[in-house]
Design a protein around this motif. Sequence first.
Motif, PDB file in Angstrom:
ATOM      1  N   ALA A   1      37.799  38.342  40.184  1.00 51.77           N
ATOM      2  CA  ALA A   1      38.214  39.174  41.315  1.00 51.77           C
ATOM      3  C   ALA A   1      37.746  40.613  41.138  1.00 51.77           C
ATOM      4  O   ALA A   1      37.287  41.256  42.096  1.00 51.77           O
TER       5      ALA A   1
ATOM      6  N   ASP B   1      41.391  28.316  35.462  1.00 57.54           N
ATOM      7  CA  ASP B   1      42.464  28.942  36.236  1.00 57.54           C
ATOM      8  C   ASP B   1      43.300  29.928  35.419  1.00 57.54           C
ATOM      9  O   ASP B   1      44.330  30.410  35.893  1.00 57.54           O
TER      10      ASP B   1
ATOM     11  N   ARG C   1      40.390  34.760  33.376  1.00 57.76           N
ATOM     12  CA  ARG C   1      39.185  34.400  34.137  1.00 57.76           C
ATOM     13  C   ARG C   1      39.304  34.776  35.616  1.00 57.76           C
ATOM     14  O   ARG C   1      38.367  35.318  36.190  1.00 57.76           O
ATOM     15  N   THR C   2      40.447  34.495  36.212  1.00 61.95           N
ATOM     16  CA  THR C   2      40.577  34.737  37.646  1.00 61.95           C
ATOM     17  C   THR C   2      40.580  36.225  37.985  1.00 61.95           C
ATOM     18  O   THR C   2      39.966  36.639  38.967  1.00 61.95           O
ATOM     19  N   THR C   3      41.238  37.021  37.163  1.00 58.35           N
ATOM     20  CA  THR C   3      41.238  38.461  37.443  1.00 58.35           C
ATOM     21  C   THR C   3      39.890  39.084  37.121  1.00 58.35           C
ATOM     22  O   THR C   3      39.474  40.036  37.791  1.00 58.35           O
TER      23      THR C   3
ATOM     24  N   PRO D   1      44.569  33.392  33.966  1.00 54.36           N
ATOM     25  CA  PRO D   1      44.551  34.740  34.555  1.00 54.36           C
ATOM     26  C   PRO D   1      43.429  35.644  34.043  1.00 54.36           C
ATOM     27  O   PRO D   1      42.927  36.477  34.793  1.00 54.36           O
TER      28      PRO D   1
END
Length: 71
Positions: free
Chosen positions: A31, A22, A26-28, A24
């Motif tokens: 996306a 979780d 990795r998540t960005t 940022p």
Amino acid sequence: MSTDGLPARMLARADADGLPADHPLRTTAAAFAAAIEGFYATVQTVPVSRFMGAWARARRAWCEYTGEALL
């Protein structure tokens, strides 16, 4: 379209630093990779504005994490 480049660098850095799923970085990266796929799809599913927004968020997350200059 390949997702080599910024998303790949972000995920490689996250893996090397042992960042959680979780984080940022990795998540960005995920996306932005999805935005790349949709933008370059045969039938475009991601408009320019959403693609550029995903790029900007990914670039900012990368720069904040690494200390690299944003511009």
